[in-house]
Design a protein around this motif. Structure first.
Motif, PDB file in Angstrom:
ATOM      1  N   THR A 155      46.339  -6.545  30.954  1.00  0.00           N
ATOM      2  CA  THR A 155      45.451  -5.414  30.670  1.00  0.00           C
ATOM      3  C   THR A 155      45.022  -4.796  31.990  1.00  0.00           C
ATOM      4  O   THR A 155      45.171  -5.404  33.050  1.00  0.00           O
ATOM      5  CB  THR A 155      44.202  -5.860  29.881  1.00  0.00           C
ATOM      6  OG1 THR A 155      43.392  -6.676  30.734  1.00  0.00           O
ATOM      7  CG2 THR A 155      44.571  -6.606  28.611  1.00  0.00           C
ATOM      8  N   VAL A 156      44.478  -3.594  31.940  1.00  0.00           N
ATOM      9  CA  VAL A 156      44.015  -2.958  33.172  1.00  0.00           C
ATOM     10  C   VAL A 156      42.862  -3.724  33.800  1.00  0.00           C
ATOM     11  O   VAL A 156      42.564  -3.536  34.974  1.00  0.00           O
ATOM     12  CB  VAL A 156      43.633  -1.473  32.960  1.00  0.00           C
ATOM     13  CG1 VAL A 156      44.857  -0.643  32.652  1.00  0.00           C
ATOM     14  CG2 VAL A 156      42.569  -1.311  31.913  1.00  0.00           C
ATOM     15  N   ASP A 157      42.232  -4.600  33.038  1.00  0.00           N
ATOM     16  CA  ASP A 157      41.169  -5.461  33.570  1.00  0.00           C
ATOM     17  C   ASP A 157      41.732  -6.718  34.232  1.00  0.00           C
ATOM     18  O   ASP A 157      40.979  -7.566  34.690  1.00  0.00           O
ATOM     19  CB  ASP A 157      40.201  -5.877  32.452  1.00  0.00           C
ATOM     20  CG  ASP A 157      39.452  -4.698  31.872  1.00  0.00           C
ATOM     21  OD1 ASP A 157      39.204  -3.722  32.610  1.00  0.00           O
ATOM     22  OD2 ASP A 157      39.129  -4.737  30.671  1.00  0.00           O
ATOM     23  N   GLY A 158      43.068  -6.865  34.230  1.00  0.00           N
ATOM     24  CA  GLY A 158      43.701  -8.000  34.874  1.00  0.00           C
ATOM     25  C   GLY A 158      43.861  -9.225  33.996  1.00  0.00           C
ATOM     26  O   GLY A 158      44.277 -10.277  34.462  1.00  0.00           O
ATOM     27  N   GLU A 159      43.561  -9.098  32.694  1.00  0.00           N
ATOM     28  CA  GLU A 159      43.708 -10.226  31.766  1.00  0.00           C
ATOM     29  C   GLU A 159      45.141 -10.297  31.258  1.00  0.00           C
ATOM     30  O   GLU A 159      45.760  -9.277  30.971  1.00  0.00           O
ATOM     31  CB  GLU A 159      42.766 -10.052  30.569  1.00  0.00           C
ATOM     32  CG  GLU A 159      41.296 -10.001  30.936  1.00  0.00           C
ATOM     33  CD  GLU A 159      40.778 -11.306  31.498  1.00  0.00           C
ATOM     34  OE1 GLU A 159      41.187 -12.375  30.996  1.00  0.00           O
ATOM     35  OE2 GLU A 159      39.985 -11.256  32.453  1.00  0.00           O
ATOM     36  N   LYS A 160      45.668 -11.500  31.131  1.00  0.00           N
ATOM     37  CA  LYS A 160      47.014 -11.690  30.596  1.00  0.00           C
ATOM     38  C   LYS A 160      47.062 -11.153  29.160  1.00  0.00           C
ATOM     39  O   LYS A 160      46.109 -11.278  28.417  1.00  0.00           O
ATOM     40  CB  LYS A 160      47.353 -13.177  30.613  1.00  0.00           C
ATOM     41  CG  LYS A 160      48.783 -13.460  30.288  1.00  0.00           C
ATOM     42  CD  LYS A 160      49.189 -14.792  30.842  1.00  0.00           C
ATOM     43  CE  LYS A 160      50.550 -15.229  30.399  1.00  0.00           C
ATOM     44  NZ  LYS A 160      51.516 -14.229  30.161  1.00  0.00           N
ATOM     45  N   TRP A 161      48.174 -10.524  28.811  1.00  0.00           N
ATOM     46  CA  TRP A 161      48.335  -9.975  27.466  1.00  0.00           C
ATOM     47  C   TRP A 161      49.667 -10.430  26.917  1.00  0.00           C
ATOM     48  O   TRP A 161      50.661 -10.421  27.652  1.00  0.00           O
ATOM     49  CB  TRP A 161      48.274  -8.448  27.514  1.00  0.00           C
ATOM     50  CG  TRP A 161      48.272  -7.828  26.159  1.00  0.00           C
ATOM     51  CD1 TRP A 161      47.177  -7.571  25.392  1.00  0.00           C
ATOM     52  CD2 TRP A 161      49.401  -7.401  25.395  1.00  0.00           C
ATOM     53  NE1 TRP A 161      47.567  -7.013  24.192  1.00  0.00           N
ATOM     54  CE2 TRP A 161      48.939  -6.905  24.178  1.00  0.00           C
ATOM     55  CE3 TRP A 161      50.772  -7.411  25.614  1.00  0.00           C
ATOM     56  CZ2 TRP A 161      49.778  -6.400  23.193  1.00  0.00           C
ATOM     57  CZ3 TRP A 161      51.623  -6.915  24.636  1.00  0.00           C
ATOM     58  CH2 TRP A 161      51.117  -6.415  23.444  1.00  0.00           C
ATOM     59  N   PRO A 162      49.768 -10.830  25.663  1.00  0.00           N
ATOM     60  CA  PRO A 162      48.668 -10.974  24.717  1.00  0.00           C
ATOM     61  C   PRO A 162      47.852 -12.227  25.007  1.00  0.00           C
ATOM     62  O   PRO A 162      48.376 -13.217  25.521  1.00  0.00           O
ATOM     63  CB  PRO A 162      49.369 -11.080  23.357  1.00  0.00           C
ATOM     64  CG  PRO A 162      50.726 -11.596  23.650  1.00  0.00           C
ATOM     65  CD  PRO A 162      51.070 -11.123  25.046  1.00  0.00           C
ATOM     66  N   GLN A 163      46.609 -12.136  24.672  1.00  0.00           N
ATOM     67  CA  GLN A 163      45.691 -13.251  24.856  1.00  0.00           C
ATOM     68  C   GLN A 163      46.201 -14.463  24.076  1.00  0.00           C
ATOM     69  O   GLN A 163      46.804 -14.303  23.009  1.00  0.00           O
ATOM     70  CB  GLN A 163      44.312 -12.842  24.348  1.00  0.00           C
ATOM     71  CG  GLN A 163      43.211 -13.800  24.683  1.00  0.00           C
ATOM     72  CD  GLN A 163      41.856 -13.292  24.184  1.00  0.00           C
ATOM     73  OE1 GLN A 163      41.775 -12.382  23.362  1.00  0.00           O
ATOM     74  NE2 GLN A 163      40.813 -13.871  24.686  1.00  0.00           N
ATOM     75  N   TYR A 164      46.011 -15.646  24.607  1.00  0.00           N
ATOM     76  CA  TYR A 164      46.382 -16.922  23.970  1.00  0.00           C
ATOM     77  C   TYR A 164      47.890 -17.172  23.957  1.00  0.00           C
ATOM     78  O   TYR A 164      48.364 -17.988  23.181  1.00  0.00           O
ATOM     79  CB  TYR A 164      45.829 -17.038  22.542  1.00  0.00           C
ATOM     80  CG  TYR A 164      44.367 -16.751  22.443  1.00  0.00           C
ATOM     81  CD1 TYR A 164      43.435 -17.528  23.130  1.00  0.00           C
ATOM     82  CD2 TYR A 164      43.906 -15.702  21.670  1.00  0.00           C
ATOM     83  CE1 TYR A 164      42.078 -17.262  23.043  1.00  0.00           C
ATOM     84  CE2 TYR A 164      42.550 -15.424  21.580  1.00  0.00           C
ATOM     85  CZ  TYR A 164      41.632 -16.204  22.267  1.00  0.00           C
ATOM     86  OH  TYR A 164      40.303 -15.927  22.179  1.00  0.00           O
ATOM     87  N   SER A 165      48.653 -16.481  24.782  1.00  0.00           N
ATOM     88  CA  SER A 165      50.094 -16.718  24.859  1.00  0.00           C
ATOM     89  C   SER A 165      50.488 -16.974  26.306  1.00  0.00           C
ATOM     90  O   SER A 165      49.954 -16.344  27.217  1.00  0.00           O
ATOM     91  CB  SER A 165      50.870 -15.507  24.336  1.00  0.00           C
ATOM     92  OG  SER A 165      52.249 -15.692  24.538  1.00  0.00           O
ATOM     93  N   ASP A 166      51.430 -17.891  26.507  1.00  0.00           N
ATOM     94  CA  ASP A 166      51.952 -18.155  27.842  1.00  0.00           C
ATOM     95  C   ASP A 166      53.229 -17.363  28.119  1.00  0.00           C
ATOM     96  O   ASP A 166      53.798 -17.464  29.204  1.00  0.00           O
ATOM     97  CB  ASP A 166      52.243 -19.655  28.012  1.00  0.00           C
ATOM     98  CG  ASP A 166      50.974 -20.484  28.073  1.00  0.00           C
ATOM     99  OD1 ASP A 166      49.932 -19.963  28.513  1.00  0.00           O
ATOM    100  OD2 ASP A 166      51.026 -21.665  27.676  1.00  0.00           O
TER     101      ASP A 166
END
Length: 77
Positions: free
Chosen positions: A38-49
């Protein structure tokens, strides 16, 4: 490969490399997002490696080139 800034349906803005799937069947995923965040730097999709996500291009509402600043800020090693 250049990073793209994407808006997908009700998801947050995403930065990823986008690769087309050759010989995709109509209605099936026809592109791959590589290292999406995400533009906030969070891995996407959440809860996936997963580092590659198959997606239908018809689900992408907006796709533009990501700015150099956004690309550098969201680099995943």
């Amino acid at each position: 490969m250049e990073k793209k800034l994407l808006k997908i349906q009700s998801e947050p803005w995403i930065i990823a490399e986008v690769e087309a799937v050759e010989d995709a069947v109509l209605g099936e995923p026809d592109c791959i997002l590589i290292n999406p965040v995400t533009v906030d730097g969070e891995k996407w999709p959440q809860y996936s490696d997963d580092t590659e996500v198959a997606l239908r291009s018809s689900d992408i509402i907006v796709m533009v080139n990501a700015s150099k600043e956004a690309s550098k800020k969201n680099l995943i090693e």
